[in-house]
Motif scaffolding. Structure first.
Motif, PDB file in Angstrom:
ATOM      1  N   LEU A  29     -10.425  -5.572  11.895  1.00  0.00           N
ATOM      2  CA  LEU A  29      -9.699  -5.026  12.981  1.00  0.00           C
ATOM      3  C   LEU A  29      -9.404  -6.025  13.960  1.00  0.00           C
ATOM      4  N   GLU A  30      -9.850  -7.115  14.042  1.00  0.00           N
ATOM      5  CA  GLU A  30      -9.291  -7.998  15.012  1.00  0.00           C
ATOM      6  C   GLU A  30      -7.947  -8.556  14.754  1.00  0.00           C
ATOM      7  N   GLY A  31      -7.255  -8.529  13.675  1.00  0.00           N
ATOM      8  CA  GLY A  31      -6.002  -8.983  13.235  1.00  0.00           C
ATOM      9  C   GLY A  31      -4.947  -8.335  14.205  1.00  0.00           C
ATOM     10  N   GLU A  51      -1.848  -5.788  11.096  1.00  0.00           N
ATOM     11  CA  GLU A  51      -1.510  -6.727  10.195  1.00  0.00           C
ATOM     12  C   GLU A  51      -2.542  -6.763   9.129  1.00  0.00           C
ATOM     13  N   GLY A  52      -2.042  -6.718   7.696  1.00  0.00           N
ATOM     14  CA  GLY A  52      -3.047  -6.633   6.561  1.00  0.00           C
ATOM     15  C   GLY A  52      -3.670  -5.385   6.186  1.00  0.00           C
ATOM     16  N   ARG A 140      -4.970  -7.132  -4.753  1.00  0.00           N
ATOM     17  CA  ARG A 140      -3.819  -8.247  -4.690  1.00  0.00           C
ATOM     18  C   ARG A 140      -2.774  -8.196  -3.730  1.00  0.00           C
ATOM     19  N   LEU A 141      -2.253  -7.064  -3.590  1.00  0.00           N
ATOM     20  CA  LEU A 141      -1.358  -6.639  -2.477  1.00  0.00           C
ATOM     21  C   LEU A 141      -1.949  -6.721  -1.127  1.00  0.00           C
ATOM     22  N   ALA A 142      -3.043  -6.078  -1.001  1.00  0.00           N
ATOM     23  CA  ALA A 142      -3.813  -6.143   0.339  1.00  0.00           C
ATOM     24  C   ALA A 142      -3.900  -7.534   0.802  1.00  0.00           C
ATOM     25  N   ALA A 143      -4.366  -8.608  -0.196  1.00  0.00           N
ATOM     26  CA  ALA A 143      -4.573 -10.023  -0.015  1.00  0.00           C
ATOM     27  C   ALA A 143      -3.058 -10.558   0.714  1.00  0.00           C
ATOM     28  N   ARG A 144      -2.100 -10.233  -0.038  1.00  0.00           N
ATOM     29  CA  ARG A 144      -0.609 -10.667   0.453  1.00  0.00           C
ATOM     30  C   ARG A 144      -0.398 -10.326   1.910  1.00  0.00           C
ATOM     31  N   ARG A 146      -2.371  -9.604   4.287  1.00  0.00           N
ATOM     32  CA  ARG A 146      -3.064 -10.141   5.032  1.00  0.00           C
ATOM     33  C   ARG A 146      -2.522 -11.722   5.249  1.00  0.00           C
ATOM     34  N   GLU A 147      -2.290 -12.173   4.023  1.00  0.00           N
ATOM     35  CA  GLU A 147      -1.854 -13.698   4.282  1.00  0.00           C
ATOM     36  C   GLU A 147      -0.433 -13.729   4.888  1.00  0.00           C
ATOM     37  N   ARG A 148       0.293 -12.651   4.891  1.00  0.00           N
ATOM     38  CA  ARG A 148       1.801 -12.702   5.302  1.00  0.00           C
ATOM     39  C   ARG A 148       1.827 -11.987   6.652  1.00  0.00           C
ATOM     40  N   GLY A 149       0.754 -11.162   7.157  1.00  0.00           N
ATOM     41  CA  GLY A 149       0.724 -10.490   8.263  1.00  0.00           C
ATOM     42  C   GLY A 149       1.492  -9.369   8.478  1.00  0.00           C
TER      43      GLY A 149
END
Length: 233
Positions: A29-31, A51-52, A140-144, A146-149
């Motif tokens: 949640l700190e994103g 994001e993410g 996999r999409l969730a990881a993407r 997070r990576e891309r914001g």
């Protein structure tokens, strides 16, 4: 094999595990948050789209547009995939910037690939799934994301979503004795999600005809009180 650990030790380990889980949730949640209308502050974990994260939206295209509007008006690009009835005129009334809106109304069987590709460059993507999503694909999409914001809004269900908003009831105002124009669309929205949102929250929103004319019209505490009175009655 039966555990021989003392009861106290087992309880301590359970408490430690719960603490670690809560810590991971808090970190998520700190994103950074995306611009989100204040009307949704009581309905989303952390008070905003972040994001993410993946947020389910059930029962209302207007609610989906309202979630997109603030980020779009703030200059962020948005994309809408697999929702052919998504109207640009209505979107513009909600305040979306059409110059920063990518529409893919009929992606066909490649809809998931389209969403993953758009999430590489666009911070807020909305989609109606064109088929069942496997948990591994969702991870996999969730990881993407997070990576891309980026953040994903889903018109429907999604494995492992962070939050879910659904319309419990809705009504229109503006018509009087058979004449007049439909003006305001009022929605009672229920939210649920991970962590402190697991038990569900509610807020009443008014979606007006003018651009970005929506707001929370009934405080959350009042909605809860009325709901408790109805149950008691």
């Amino acid at each position: 094999m039966t555990s021989t650990l003392p009861q106290r030790t087992r309880l301590e380990r359970v408490a430690e595990l719960q603490s670690r889980i809560h810590g991971m949730q808090a970190t998520k949640l700190e994103g950074r948050s995306l611009p989100t209308h204040p009307a949704f502050s009581e309905l989303l974990p952390g008070g905003a789209l972040r994001e993410g994260t993946v947020t389910e939206v059930h029962g209302s295209g207007s609610l989906l547009m309202a979630l997109l509007a603030e980020a779009s008006a703030a200059g962020r690009w948005c994309a809408v995939v697999g929702i052919p009835e998504f109207g640009v005129e209505a979107a513009e009334r909600f305040g979306l910037d059409l110059d920063r809106l990518a529409l893919v109304p009929r992606p066909g069987r490649h809809w998931f690939t389209v969403v993953a590709t758009l999430a590489e460059a666009i911070p807020l993507v909305a989609v109606r799934p064109g088929g069942r999503v496997q948990p591994a694909e969702a991870s996999r999409l969730a990881a993407r994301l997070r990576e891309r914001g980026a953040a994903l809004l889903v018109a429907g269900g999604w494995p492992g979503s962070d939050a879910s908003l659904g319309v419990e009831s809705s009504g229109w105002s503006g018509l009087e004795r058979g004449h007049g124009l439909l003006a305001d669309h009022e929605l009672l929205v229920r939210a649920s999600g991970r962590g402190g949102f697991a038990s569900g929250r509610r807020a009443r929103l008014r979606l007006a005809a003018e651009a970005r004319g929506f707001a929370e019209v009934q405080p959350l505490a009042e909605v809860r009180r009325l709901g408790a009175e109805r149950r008691a009655g």
